[in-house]
Design a protein around this motif. Structure first.
Motif, PDB file in Angstrom:
ATOM      1  N   VAL A  74       0.865  -1.175   0.000  1.00  0.00           N
ATOM      2  CA  VAL A  74       0.000   0.000   0.000  1.00  0.00           C
ATOM      3  C   VAL A  74       0.902   1.225   0.000  1.00  0.00           C
ATOM      4  CG1 VAL A  74      -1.656   1.332   1.382  1.00  0.00           C
ATOM      5  CG2 VAL A  74      -1.891  -1.157   1.205  1.00  0.00           C
ATOM      6  N   TRP A  75       0.536   2.221  -0.761  1.00  0.00           N
ATOM      7  CA  TRP A  75       1.248   3.492  -0.732  1.00  0.00           C
ATOM      8  C   TRP A  75       0.409   4.499   0.037  1.00  0.00           C
ATOM      9  CZ3 TRP A  75       4.092   5.555  -5.618  1.00  0.00           C
ATOM     10  CH2 TRP A  75       5.125   4.677  -5.973  1.00  0.00           C
ATOM     11  N   ILE A  76       1.073   5.294   0.875  1.00  0.00           N
ATOM     12  CA  ILE A  76       0.450   6.423   1.558  1.00  0.00           C
ATOM     13  C   ILE A  76       1.190   7.679   1.114  1.00  0.00           C
ATOM     14  CG2 ILE A  76      -0.069   7.528   3.773  1.00  0.00           C
ATOM     15  CD1 ILE A  76      -0.174   4.751   5.041  1.00  0.00           C
ATOM     16  N   MET A  77       0.421   8.682   0.666  1.00  0.00           N
ATOM     17  CA  MET A  77       1.013   9.895   0.114  1.00  0.00           C
ATOM     18  C   MET A  77       0.606  11.108   0.951  1.00  0.00           C
ATOM     19  SD  MET A  77       2.510   8.596  -2.536  1.00  0.00           S
ATOM     20  CE  MET A  77       2.841   9.948  -3.646  1.00  0.00           C
ATOM     21  N   ALA A  78       1.539  11.616   1.745  1.00  0.00           N
ATOM     22  CA  ALA A  78       1.301  12.782   2.594  1.00  0.00           C
ATOM     23  C   ALA A  78       2.399  13.809   2.327  1.00  0.00           C
ATOM     24  CB  ALA A  78       1.304  12.376   4.066  1.00  0.00           C
ATOM     25  N   GLY A  79       2.006  15.044   2.059  1.00  0.00           N
ATOM     26  CA  GLY A  79       2.992  16.063   1.720  1.00  0.00           C
ATOM     27  C   GLY A  79       3.194  17.133   2.773  1.00  0.00           C
ATOM     28  N   GLU A  80       2.476  17.035   3.885  1.00  0.00           N
ATOM     29  CA  GLU A  80       2.549  18.069   4.926  1.00  0.00           C
ATOM     30  C   GLU A  80       2.675  17.402   6.289  1.00  0.00           C
ATOM     31  OE1 GLU A  80      -0.592  21.035   2.684  1.00  0.00           O
ATOM     32  OE2 GLU A  80      -1.320  19.270   3.726  1.00  0.00           O
ATOM     33  N   ALA A 123      -1.241  -2.234  -4.306  1.00  0.00           N
ATOM     34  CA  ALA A 123      -2.642  -2.669  -4.257  1.00  0.00           C
ATOM     35  C   ALA A 123      -3.569  -1.470  -4.162  1.00  0.00           C
ATOM     36  CB  ALA A 123      -2.852  -3.612  -3.073  1.00  0.00           C
ATOM     37  N   THR A 124      -3.149  -0.458  -3.432  1.00  0.00           N
ATOM     38  CA  THR A 124      -3.935   0.761  -3.224  1.00  0.00           C
ATOM     39  C   THR A 124      -2.997   1.927  -2.957  1.00  0.00           C
ATOM     40  OG1 THR A 124      -5.683  -0.543  -2.184  1.00  0.00           O
ATOM     41  CG2 THR A 124      -5.766   1.818  -1.827  1.00  0.00           C
ATOM     42  N   VAL A 125      -3.380   3.101  -3.401  1.00  0.00           N
ATOM     43  CA  VAL A 125      -2.685   4.337  -3.056  1.00  0.00           C
ATOM     44  C   VAL A 125      -3.634   5.138  -2.170  1.00  0.00           C
ATOM     45  CG1 VAL A 125      -1.706   6.503  -3.903  1.00  0.00           C
ATOM     46  CG2 VAL A 125      -1.304   4.372  -5.159  1.00  0.00           C
ATOM     47  N   VAL A 126      -3.151   5.538  -0.998  1.00  0.00           N
ATOM     48  CA  VAL A 126      -3.944   6.319  -0.049  1.00  0.00           C
ATOM     49  C   VAL A 126      -3.398   7.747  -0.043  1.00  0.00           C
ATOM     50  CG1 VAL A 126      -4.691   6.564   2.350  1.00  0.00           C
ATOM     51  CG2 VAL A 126      -4.349   4.271   1.374  1.00  0.00           C
ATOM     52  N   LEU A 127      -4.243   8.705  -0.392  1.00  0.00           N
ATOM     53  CA  LEU A 127      -3.849  10.103  -0.446  1.00  0.00           C
ATOM     54  C   LEU A 127      -4.321  10.821   0.812  1.00  0.00           C
ATOM     55  CD1 LEU A 127      -5.057  10.723  -4.096  1.00  0.00           C
ATOM     56  CD2 LEU A 127      -2.756  10.078  -3.355  1.00  0.00           C
ATOM     57  N   GLN A 134      -5.578   6.616 -14.362  1.00  0.00           N
ATOM     58  CA  GLN A 134      -5.150   6.286 -15.720  1.00  0.00           C
ATOM     59  C   GLN A 134      -4.346   4.988 -15.747  1.00  0.00           C
ATOM     60  OE1 GLN A 134      -2.525   9.148 -17.553  1.00  0.00           O
ATOM     61  NE2 GLN A 134      -3.199   8.569 -19.592  1.00  0.00           N
ATOM     62  N   ALA A 135      -3.556   4.734 -14.695  1.00  0.00           N
ATOM     63  CA  ALA A 135      -2.734   3.519 -14.614  1.00  0.00           C
ATOM     64  C   ALA A 135      -3.525   2.314 -14.111  1.00  0.00           C
ATOM     65  CB  ALA A 135      -1.529   3.773 -13.701  1.00  0.00           C
ATOM     66  N   GLY A 136      -4.780   2.542 -13.693  1.00  0.00           N
ATOM     67  CA  GLY A 136      -5.587   1.432 -13.198  1.00  0.00           C
ATOM     68  C   GLY A 136      -5.237   0.993 -11.781  1.00  0.00           C
ATOM     69  N   ILE A 137      -4.679   1.907 -11.000  1.00  0.00           N
ATOM     70  CA  ILE A 137      -4.307   1.607  -9.616  1.00  0.00           C
ATOM     71  C   ILE A 137      -5.355   2.224  -8.691  1.00  0.00           C
ATOM     72  CG2 ILE A 137      -2.555   1.959  -7.810  1.00  0.00           C
ATOM     73  CD1 ILE A 137      -0.472   2.056 -10.123  1.00  0.00           C
ATOM     74  N   PRO A 138      -6.033   1.409  -7.872  1.00  0.00           N
ATOM     75  CA  PRO A 138      -7.070   1.935  -6.974  1.00  0.00           C
ATOM     76  C   PRO A 138      -6.509   2.998  -6.030  1.00  0.00           C
ATOM     77  CG  PRO A 138      -7.114  -0.467  -7.006  1.00  0.00           C
ATOM     78  CD  PRO A 138      -5.874  -0.035  -7.738  1.00  0.00           C
ATOM     79  N   THR A 139      -7.292   4.055  -5.859  1.00  0.00           N
ATOM     80  CA  THR A 139      -6.854   5.184  -5.046  1.00  0.00           C
ATOM     81  C   THR A 139      -7.965   5.588  -4.087  1.00  0.00           C
ATOM     82  OG1 THR A 139      -5.512   5.935  -6.907  1.00  0.00           O
ATOM     83  CG2 THR A 139      -5.910   7.524  -5.167  1.00  0.00           C
ATOM     84  N   VAL A 140      -7.562   5.921  -2.854  1.00  0.00           N
ATOM     85  CA  VAL A 140      -8.486   6.344  -1.808  1.00  0.00           C
ATOM     86  C   VAL A 140      -7.982   7.663  -1.247  1.00  0.00           C
ATOM     87  CG1 VAL A 140      -9.399   5.772   0.473  1.00  0.00           C
ATOM     88  CG2 VAL A 140      -8.972   3.956  -1.181  1.00  0.00           C
ATOM     89  N   TYR A 141      -8.894   8.608  -1.026  1.00  0.00           N
ATOM     90  CA  TYR A 141      -8.514   9.851  -0.350  1.00  0.00           C
ATOM     91  C   TYR A 141      -8.897   9.691   1.106  1.00  0.00           C
ATOM     92  CZ  TYR A 141      -6.515  14.180  -2.064  1.00  0.00           C
ATOM     93  OH  TYR A 141      -5.645  15.180  -2.405  1.00  0.00           O
ATOM     94  N   TYR A 142      -7.907   9.500   1.975  1.00  0.00           N
ATOM     95  CA  TYR A 142      -8.142   9.288   3.406  1.00  0.00           C
ATOM     96  C   TYR A 142      -8.528  10.596   4.088  1.00  0.00           C
ATOM     97  CZ  TYR A 142      -7.108   7.785   8.208  1.00  0.00           C
ATOM     98  OH  TYR A 142      -7.177   7.505   9.538  1.00  0.00           O
ATOM     99  N   VAL A 143      -7.823  11.655   3.784  1.00  0.00           N
ATOM    100  CA  VAL A 143      -8.178  13.005   4.248  1.00  0.00           C
ATOM    101  C   VAL A 143      -8.259  13.846   2.981  1.00  0.00           C
ATOM    102  CG1 VAL A 143      -7.512  14.985   5.642  1.00  0.00           C
ATOM    103  CG2 VAL A 143      -6.966  12.682   6.445  1.00  0.00           C
TER     104      VAL A 143
END
Length: 137
Positions: free
Chosen positions: A6-12, A89-93, A109-118
């Motif tokens: 799983v990827w988690i993407m946090a920028g702050e 499996a999932t990218v969590v933004l 576009q890449a077909g990778i499921p994405t969820v916006y957590y916040v």
């Protein structure tokens, strides 16, 4: 047996704190899960393999953002390339809409499921983006 990632993407910093708590709970629920992504020290301490250190992304004001645009673009392209190759499996933004909304579109576009957590705050980022969020995540 393949380890799920799983990827988690946090920028702050606030997103880093949310990401760390989310990662800790995911690890508790799914021992053996691999979590990678963009974050800071809190996520690193929670066991996330940091692909991009978000402390490098701390810019304030339009002029500073514009001056650093090539840097942000390189990071975006590198992460998009890595996600496409690794197929999490999932990218969590987590918040950070200037970057994460574009990343959501790329993952769709890449077909990778994405969820916006916040998710981004609609009042601050405009109602017109609601449709985009619905299509991409």
């Amino acid at each position: 047996m393949t380890v799920q990632t799983v990827w988690i993407m946090a920028g702050e910093p606030s997103g880093d704190a949310y990401g760390a708590r989310l990662a800790a709970e995911l690890f508790r629920l799914r021992p053996g899960l691999r979590i990678e992504g963009m974050g800071g020290e809190a996520m690193r301490q929670a066991g996330v393999d940091i692909l991009v250190d978000s402390t490098d992304l701390a810019v304030v004001g339009l002029a500073e953002v514009l001056r650093n645009l090539p840097f942000f673009r390189r990071i975006f392209l590198r992460l998009r390339r890595q996600a496409t190759a690794r197929r999490p499996a999932t990218v969590v933004l987590i918040d950070y809409p200037g970057f994460n909304l574009r990343f959501a579109a790329a993952m769709k576009q890449a077909g990778i499921p994405t969820v916006y957590y916040v998710s981004p705050q609609v009042w601050a980022w405009g109602r017109r983006r609601i449709g985009k969020l619905a299509r991409w995540v």
